[in-house]
Design a protein around this motif. Sequence first.
Motif, PDB file in Angstrom:
ATOM      1  N   HIS A  85     -21.247 -53.010  16.942  1.00 28.21           N
ATOM      2  CA  HIS A  85     -21.018 -53.906  18.071  1.00 28.21           C
ATOM      3  C   HIS A  85     -21.632 -55.289  17.814  1.00 28.21           C
ATOM      4  N   GLN A  86     -22.793 -55.327  17.171  1.00 29.24           N
ATOM      5  CA  GLN A  86     -23.377 -56.614  16.810  1.00 29.24           C
ATOM      6  C   GLN A  86     -22.504 -57.334  15.787  1.00 29.24           C
ATOM      7  N   MET A  87     -21.954 -56.582  14.849  1.00 26.73           N
ATOM      8  CA  MET A  87     -21.091 -57.210  13.837  1.00 26.73           C
ATOM      9  C   MET A  87     -19.797 -57.728  14.462  1.00 26.73           C
ATOM     10  N   LEU A  88     -19.228 -56.976  15.393  1.00 27.57           N
ATOM     11  CA  LEU A  88     -18.018 -57.449  16.073  1.00 27.57           C
ATOM     12  C   LEU A  88     -18.300 -58.740  16.846  1.00 27.57           C
ATOM     13  N   ALA A  89     -19.501 -58.858  17.399  1.00 28.08           N
ATOM     14  CA  ALA A  89     -19.876 -60.070  18.134  1.00 28.08           C
ATOM     15  C   ALA A  89     -19.945 -61.290  17.225  1.00 28.08           C
ATOM     16  N   GLU A  90     -20.091 -61.071  15.931  1.00 29.98           N
ATOM     17  CA  GLU A  90     -20.179 -62.176  14.970  1.00 29.98           C
ATOM     18  C   GLU A  90     -18.806 -62.734  14.581  1.00 29.98           C
ATOM     19  N   LEU A  91     -17.747 -61.994  14.855  1.00 33.67           N
ATOM     20  CA  LEU A  91     -16.415 -62.414  14.408  1.00 33.67           C
ATOM     21  C   LEU A  91     -15.867 -63.589  15.204  1.00 33.67           C
ATOM     22  N   SER A  92     -15.060 -64.385  14.527  1.00 30.74           N
ATOM     23  CA  SER A  92     -14.291 -65.422  15.197  1.00 30.74           C
ATOM     24  C   SER A  92     -13.112 -64.762  15.897  1.00 30.74           C
ATOM     25  N   ALA A 105     -19.415 -44.516  14.926  1.00 23.72           N
ATOM     26  CA  ALA A 105     -19.279 -45.543  15.964  1.00 23.72           C
ATOM     27  C   ALA A 105     -18.449 -45.039  17.141  1.00 23.72           C
ATOM     28  N   ASP A 106     -18.760 -45.564  18.305  1.00 21.62           N
ATOM     29  CA  ASP A 106     -18.030 -45.222  19.516  1.00 21.62           C
ATOM     30  C   ASP A 106     -16.839 -46.171  19.693  1.00 21.62           C
ATOM     31  N   LEU A 107     -15.973 -46.162  18.693  1.00 18.70           N
ATOM     32  CA  LEU A 107     -14.752 -46.966  18.671  1.00 18.70           C
ATOM     33  C   LEU A 107     -13.575 -46.051  18.368  1.00 18.70           C
TER      34      LEU A 107
END
Length: 183
Positions: A85-92, A105-107
């Motif tokens: 989730h932290q890595m997804l927050a880094e995406l453009s 992961a809970d995805l």
Amino acid sequence: MKVIGFCGRSGSGKTTLIEQLIPALRAAGQRVSVLKHAHHDFDIDHPGKDSYRHRKAGAFETVVASSRRLAIVREYEVEVDTGVHQMLAELSVCDWALVEGFKHADLPKIEVWRAETGHPVQYPVDPYIVAIATDDPARLPERTGLPLLDLGDAAAVAAFLLSDPDRYEYTFPDFPPGAAAAG
């Protein structure tokens, strides 16, 4: 942003499937990003290059940019288990984020399973698995009602994802202030 994970043992074909899925989704007009979990140290810097020298000198983050590319290297002082989730927050901004690894992961995830590896499957115990991409559905070790996708047909996997895109719409969890950026 829509998010789909790809889980499976090493050698199952996750990377190859994602590599073929990217152009299939792009052909459908989608902007695609990829998150890859590494289980070991990795380096994108090269000894002697400026960014490598800056990082080795102690920089917490080194950003390298050109008119065509941007890379951020973050050097943690102690080991950090950066979550998906932290890595997804880094995406453009993108239409799809394809996540390789992060098997717990809970995805929503597609399990990639190749019969010849003989590895156990994850779908019977993981409620987040939405489909199985395999080379031999008849050899799956446990019956399932999940959709079975042809591991060798990335266009069909793309069509499966695009047939119900709202199912994969991602909602960012609530982070404590600064948690997404700090990792």
